[in-house]
Design a protein around this motif. Structure first.
Motif, short mmCIF file in Angstrom:
data_model
loop_
_atom_site.label_atom_id
_atom_site.label_comp_id
_atom_site.label_asym_id
_atom_site.label_seq_id
_atom_site.Cartn_x
_atom_site.Cartn_y
_atom_site.Cartn_z
N VAL A 58 0.47 -1.03 0.31
CA VAL A 58 -0.19 -0.01 -0.08
C VAL A 58 1.08 1.17 0.21
O VAL A 58 0.29 2.06 -0.50
CB VAL A 58 -0.76 0.49 1.06
CG1 VAL A 58 -1.66 1.24 1.12
CG2 VAL A 58 -1.90 -1.08 1.31
N LEU A 59 1.81 1.67 1.47
CA LEU A 59 2.80 2.53 1.05
C LEU A 59 3.64 2.39 -0.25
O LEU A 59 3.44 3.76 -0.93
CB LEU A 59 3.89 2.92 1.67
CG LEU A 59 3.91 2.69 3.56
CD1 LEU A 59 4.57 1.89 3.92
CD2 LEU A 59 3.14 3.78 3.54
N LEU A 60 3.81 1.65 -1.62
CA LEU A 60 4.30 1.74 -2.64
C LEU A 60 3.97 1.74 -3.88
O LEU A 60 3.80 3.15 -4.66
CB LEU A 60 4.64 0.29 -2.91
CG LEU A 60 6.27 0.29 -4.39
CD1 LEU A 60 7.01 1.09 -4.39
CD2 LEU A 60 6.05 -0.71 -5.03
N PHE A 65 1.28 6.58 -7.32
CA PHE A 65 -0.28 7.44 -7.30
C PHE A 65 0.42 8.95 -6.82
O PHE A 65 -0.75 9.57 -7.23
CB PHE A 65 -1.45 6.56 -6.81
CG PHE A 65 -1.59 5.25 -7.76
CD1 PHE A 65 -1.53 6.04 -9.49
CD2 PHE A 65 -1.88 4.45 -7.43
CE1 PHE A 65 -1.93 4.33 -9.94
CE2 PHE A 65 -2.06 3.24 -8.14
CZ PHE A 65 -2.56 3.50 -9.81
N GLY A 66 0.75 8.98 -5.71
CA GLY A 66 0.76 10.28 -5.01
C GLY A 66 1.78 10.62 -5.95
O GLY A 66 1.57 12.37 -5.58
N GLY A 67 2.88 10.38 -6.36
CA GLY A 67 4.17 11.28 -7.07
C GLY A 67 2.95 12.04 -8.23
O GLY A 67 2.97 13.16 -8.87
N ILE A 68 1.96 10.73 -8.76
CA ILE A 68 1.64 11.32 -9.81
C ILE A 68 0.81 12.00 -9.66
O ILE A 68 0.58 13.34 -10.20
CB ILE A 68 0.72 9.87 -10.04
CG1 ILE A 68 2.26 9.22 -11.19
CG2 ILE A 68 0.16 10.63 -12.20
CD1 ILE A 68 1.60 7.37 -12.19
N GLY A 69 0.03 11.77 -8.72
CA GLY A 69 -1.24 12.75 -8.42
C GLY A 69 -0.49 14.12 -8.32
O GLY A 69 -0.89 15.65 -8.50
N PHE A 70 0.62 14.34 -7.62
CA PHE A 70 1.18 15.43 -7.12
C PHE A 70 1.34 16.30 -8.13
O PHE A 70 1.22 17.39 -8.18
CB PHE A 70 2.64 15.03 -6.32
CG PHE A 70 3.61 16.84 -6.23
CD1 PHE A 70 2.54 17.33 -4.95
CD2 PHE A 70 4.08 17.14 -7.01
CE1 PHE A 70 3.20 18.67 -4.73
CE2 PHE A 70 5.12 18.37 -6.47
CZ PHE A 70 5.23 19.17 -5.50
N PHE A 71 1.77 15.74 -9.19
CA PHE A 71 2.57 16.76 -10.49
C PHE A 71 0.81 17.29 -11.12
O PHE A 71 0.62 17.99 -11.97
CB PHE A 71 3.06 15.37 -11.23
CG PHE A 71 4.22 15.35 -10.71
CD1 PHE A 71 5.47 16.57 -11.35
CD2 PHE A 71 4.81 14.33 -11.21
CE1 PHE A 71 6.62 16.56 -10.89
CE2 PHE A 71 6.26 13.89 -10.98
CZ PHE A 71 6.99 14.81 -10.40
N THR A 72 -0.03 16.19 -11.26
CA THR A 72 -1.77 17.03 -11.84
C THR A 72 -1.84 17.74 -10.83
O THR A 72 -3.13 19.31 -11.38
CB THR A 72 -2.72 15.88 -11.11
OG1 THR A 72 -3.03 15.13 -10.71
CG2 THR A 72 -2.79 14.51 -12.76
N ILE A 73 -1.88 18.02 -9.74
CA ILE A 73 -2.14 19.64 -9.01
C ILE A 73 -1.23 20.00 -9.21
O ILE A 73 -1.93 21.34 -9.59
CB ILE A 73 -1.55 19.17 -7.44
CG1 ILE A 73 -2.91 18.42 -6.63
CG2 ILE A 73 -1.76 20.39 -6.52
CD1 ILE A 73 -1.99 17.46 -5.29
N VAL A 74 -0.29 20.49 -9.08
CA VAL A 74 1.14 21.58 -9.94
C VAL A 74 0.41 21.78 -11.12
O VAL A 74 0.04 23.50 -10.92
CB VAL A 74 2.60 20.69 -9.99
CG1 VAL A 74 3.64 22.18 -10.83
CG2 VAL A 74 3.13 20.32 -8.77
#
Length: 136
Positions: A58-60, A65-74
């Motif tokens: 789950v952490l992986l 997905f958190g990294g990809i999601g962060f770029f969408t926020i940016v």
């Protein structure tokens, strides 16, 4: 053995044997065998073992997905952010449910093996359920 110690040891076995297909069944089996309770207890300790073993996965998944999601926020893409957040929740639910379910099956089987080998409390041995009454 203590419930949580058995669950933790089963989770460690699941993670160590993760290269083997259906490794949560192996880890759950170890947890159920060590816990030495009833078959329902084996289900519980196996499921707990599966949930603990799912934490690294789950952490992986969250990191990816958190990294990809962060770029969408940016990029200020709200739709993509919601999509990846939903995908993260779905993947997390699927990983935990699959790991806990397979480990619960393994926990049940672990208690069964313990009973059949005669190491359980009040274990039933082969031939105990055979009716030896030969009278007609």
């Amino acid at each position: 053995m203590n419930f949580w110690v058995s669950a933790l040891l089963g989770a460690v076995v699941s993670v160590v044997t993760s290269f083997v297909p259906l490794s949560p069944v192996i880890g759950g089996g170890v947890a159920g065998y060590l816990h030495a309770g009833s078959r329902e207890d084996g289900l519980r300790v196996g499921a707990a073992s599966g949930v603990i073993a799912a934490i690294p996965v789950v952490l992986l998944v969250a990191l990816i997905f958190g990294g990809i999601g962060f770029f969408t926020i940016v990029e200020n893409a709200v739709g993509a952010t919601v999509f990846f957040a939903g995908l993260l929740m779905l993947a997390t639910l699927l990983v935990v449910a699959l790991s806990a379910g397979l480990s619960a099956v393994g926990g049940y089987l672990g208690v069964y093996v313990r009973e059949e080998t005669g190491r359980g409390n009040g274990a039933r041995r082969r031939g105990d359920d055979v009716d030896t009454d030969t009278s007609i």
